[in-house]
Design an enzyme around this catalytic site. Structure first.
Site, short mmCIF file in Angstrom:
data_model
loop_
_atom_site.label_atom_id
_atom_site.label_comp_id
_atom_site.label_asym_id
_atom_site.label_seq_id
_atom_site.Cartn_x
_atom_site.Cartn_y
_atom_site.Cartn_z
N GLY B 149 0.82 -1.20 0.00
CA GLY B 149 0.00 0.00 0.00
C GLY B 149 0.86 1.25 0.00
N CYS B 150 0.25 2.36 -0.35
CA CYS B 150 1.02 3.60 -0.48
C CYS B 150 1.52 4.10 0.88
CB CYS B 150 0.19 4.67 -1.19
SG CYS B 150 -1.45 4.95 -0.51
N TYR B 151 0.66 4.14 1.87
CA TYR B 151 1.13 4.56 3.20
C TYR B 151 2.19 3.60 3.73
CZ TYR B 151 -2.71 8.01 3.77
OH TYR B 151 -3.57 9.08 3.66
N SER B 154 5.73 4.25 2.33
CA SER B 154 6.46 5.40 2.87
C SER B 154 6.85 5.18 4.32
CB SER B 154 5.61 6.68 2.72
OG SER B 154 4.37 6.54 3.39
#
Lengths: 346, 346, 346, 346
Positions: B149-151, B154
């Site tokens: 996932g994107c979160y 990061s």
């Protein structure tokens, strides 16, 4: 009703963002009359050239920003960079109501001032956050008021009830998103529209932002013990607004209901603090241009933390509105006089 | 050089933001050839009507999103809502490289899946974050890959080195700012431009965002012990980008130098992770459209915390670029093939 | 295929927006190799400090911007304020390919230059808009090329076919919306994020913008007669992009079908000009970071006008991409080499 | 002063943007008291759920939008989609002041209504633009008022003086940039934040926007002859605001001085129209949330055109503020009562 009593107001730093917002709000205040605008530079120019939105004051000529020029008002608002207000304030008449939107008189601890600002401490004034317990009384009749910083306003109102009620440990983490107007009107490359639109960045990371000691002071007072504050400000692509996301470790046994009850009680009578209904989360848009703070909270049992989110307009409740709220108290006016409750949304 | 080997690629969910970004990147990839686009709805329409920026693919006709239609490609990218990919993937040939940009195969713990998604666990696939120690090797030659996932991308890259090196306690606080494209293309009132421009808000507060267990999984693996994660996502007025502000209590004795050294070592050979020079802080603009992560860190001795800030483009390194990076590894291509290193700034 | 031929490239003004975009595109160009960056100021600093997105070039040291320093490259790109390129260009070797992104060599009429810029005319170079009839041939093998301005690129491509085909009278009205990067990176108060976000304004109204004579020149050439141009640029809250809304009085008897046919014919073979399908209108987002122009048109029978709308990225097709397109032609490379066709959307 | 006279107000469409703005302004109006909110859907919900910024009205329960429910107010504001207000208005008492923010009663020409809206004409009401010559008188005491559209407000005020004074030919070109709130609150994909941020687009091109006949009507009345209007609206990345760039061919012999004098005279006594000092150009930010129009003009001798630029807030002066300005006139209150003059800038 008799003709309303009015006070004359002079604003210095009127060509900047904070000063401009003071002027905007004065246009809607029935008892405070803006009669002079001042600034460090731009003296002699029409205010309308520099603040085109301030239509009713467009023809005021900008005057110099010194104590002599600022004498003669009933109320003086100082919206100057830190370090510039103390010297001016010292020369203003004692019965002039002076509202300092800068940092010079906020910290009570001279050593803290020295550490963070590197200059001699000018002393502290009554701190202009009426929502803190006992603070409203200190502002009634005051003639010198230190208006809080924008970040400390949002963070203090978000965390003070939890710390005061012992809901959390005195070890808080704050990440706040701010619009660019908080950085002022001076032209710096990283504040250009081309740089900030479509971009988010952090700054002052690692506890070096100068609003940190002010938060520590406020929160420690609320907690009755020293509070550690990890504060990271971020810059987001909008002009106004702060969203502060605050959290701290839950005291064992505290649940969502207890947390909510403590906040509901703390702010039950506050006209400008809005604890939102459960499930509704604050947006900065809803308080744009208004003197309100919108709050919501949640308990995270897995992480063992209480999370509180607060939204304010950095220029309104965060600075200029907060200042006029204090002026109302100091002058014996109803606290909400002339202050917008409704944000300009969408 | 001989004619380059190429693989055919089909993308489903191609009319959405993640799928569209996969297509965009495929336009610049020398070995992967987009030959078909699929979607749950819109079948029969020209892709150009729905994704006008995808000029070279404008005349592709959108096909249905089912296993039969998706058979016959060398590579299939699933950019579907969670819960929709498992059934399709199960019917695709074993030697097809399947990249799932959804959540279905990320969690290894069936109970965690059940708790967070309320449905039966489809099993886990090799996790597509090559920068995690040992992970790159698992992706080489893989034919099923769960794209992070994107979160989590990061946050994991921001915190894993600190946890692996024992710089911090396993109790982290993350506040992440995301552009609106992370919420997808379906028209919901709170995602209207009128609502999000000029506004920041928090959502999924209190540990309820579904990316949380994925972060817990990654960070616990890095730490070698369970990690508690307090995660608050916020929505900011931009289309793309995530800025994750992460912190954790410092292990006694750890200083800035040691922290920096650990990160420098962890990412010394990573082509897509950029530890910025001291004093320079990441902006989401600098990685817009690029497959890179920009990182910076600071020690806050007063608060006793290490703070790490990471910027990614949620659609590129956060989803589609990460997927193609994995495809490169799986197919034996150089890992950086066809992936932009330079953000579109300003 | 043998090892590709490469040319070395030096860019001056590399710390600005136009120069930075040239560098970004060079990172993806297989035959052009950025080997040096130059600027008027900042000499001696790492490029990464000033252009953090240019990851692959972060360690290049900025060199001075003078003819001596710029000698020795196969290709030199001048991305300097107007008035600064002519003197440098005059001293560069004749066989160096020099691309001037500034205005100095665009106008053929010395009197027009004198009127608009108030200095001596440096002479004109082949004009770098290959889509104009006959222009592509003039650029093949050229060693001096005047890269068009961003507004003239969009407006010329929008209006030239209508004027060339006699669809409209030679009396055009253009209102163009531009992102702020068109105003460059120098810090001016009215370009601050706080000023431009949430705001639109007009500037250079009344025919005083310096891109006007360039449009007049291009359109008059296309029309074969003098064209009057009313041009109003506006500044909108985004970093990149131009949307030009252009109109002119219809020649009696011209209908929508005829107009569309003329445009379809004019741009049938143009790789970078995209006449959208009927009913689809250009957005600047769809061409963000791409070297493409998106066009659409409509006939307004009540007002008796043809309206054409064009979208470009001012920094890409409007400047840096246009420059490299010309470099490809000048060096005998395929015109589309290394130039992105797909915008970064959403 | 005696206790101020007050009127009760009901607003339908209160959950939308226009209706919400009416409510916002009513919060600051000393004589108009919002006592009921209505909407087509959402009946039974608290207004605070749907319009969180309307703090003082948060506990009002949304009521149905029909004539029976709307009876009993002194003033009714209809903020409904076109076609919905006529039927309701017909059933409201004759002595109720009804302000229709929709289009139903704006056009005087039944054939024009039929052509543009395809339904039977409901008849026209006094047109609520007091700044038009003779119009203020018609609004005094009126009980039915057609509030102008947002584009027509800006365009009419920009062009009427020039046409009335014969400064220009009756053949105008308008390109207007609008924030997204003008498109309302219904969730459509092209209005998503992800789509509109960083992007500008045109819509309704070729004279097909329904505000066109309203402009034609107003401008023809001002000119005393039929005026042709070429109108192109564009959508820009901001929530509120319209910037209308208007031009027309100069009548021979008219110069800048004459043009300026005509505007100065036309608007000398208008409290809400601000002809800016020479050289200062309107921004939409300066009128955000205010009931003002900012205007500037320039003569372009090369193009032979007069160019006028007007900025308004589409929701304030463009809709809700304009409505309350009319209400003030209709009820015999000072025209400026309760209406903000100062925009929320920056």
């Amino acid at each position: 009703m008799r003709t309303a009593q009015t006070w004359t107001v002079g604003v210095t730093g009127a060509t900047g963002y904070a000063g401009g917002e003071v002027c905007r709000l004065l246009a809607g205040h029935p008892n405070l009359r803006l009669t002079g605008v001042h600034a460090n530079s731009s003296a002699g120019r029409r205010l309308g050239e520099l603040q085109p939105h301030l239509l009713p004051f467009a023809d005021l000529e900008v005057q110099p920003s010194d104590a002599a020029s600022l004498s003669g008002y009933d109320v003086v608002v100082l919206a100057l960079p830190h370090g510039e207000s103390a010297a001016i304030a010292a020369q203003l008449p004692e019965d002039t109501l002076v509202l300092d939107c800068g940092a010079d008189h906020r910290l009570t601890d001279a050593a803290a001032w020295q550490r963070w600002y590197g200059s001699a401490h000018a002393g502290s004034w009554p701190y202009g956050l009426p929502e803190l317990p006992g603070q409203r009384e200190k502002l009634a009749g005051a003639r010198r008021i230190a208006v809080p910083g924008c970040y400390p306003t949002s963070v203090t109102l978000a965390l003070a009830p939890a710390l005061a009620a012992g809901l959390v440990q005195p070890d808080v983490v704050v990440v706040a998103a701010s619009g660019t107007s908080g950085a002022g009107k001076s032209a710096k490359p990283h504040l250009l529209g081309s740089e900030v639109m479509g971009s988010v960045s952090a700054y002052g990371v690692g506890g070096v932002h100068r609003h940190t000691p002010e938060m520590v002071q406020n929160l420690s007072q609320a907690a009755g013990q020293p509070v550690r504050v990890s504060f990271t400000p971020t810059l987001v692509p909008m002009s106004r607004g702060i969203l502060a996301t605050c959290s701290a470790p839950l005291t064992p046994g505290v649940d969502a209901e207890a947390a909510r009850a403590a906040y509901a009680k703390a702010y039950a009578d506050e006209p400008f603090v809005q604890l939102l209904p459960e499930g509704q989360w604050p947006t900065t848009a809803q308080v744009l241009g208004a003197n309100t703070v919108a709050l919501q909270l949640a308990v995270d049992p897995d992480a063992g933390r209480l999370v509180i989110v607060a939204a304010v307009d950095n220029l309104t409740k965060g600075t200029a509105g907060g200042a006029l709220q204090c002026a109302n108290l100091a002058l014996g006016l109803p606290e909400t006089t002339g202050l917008p409750l409704v944000g300009v949304a969408p």
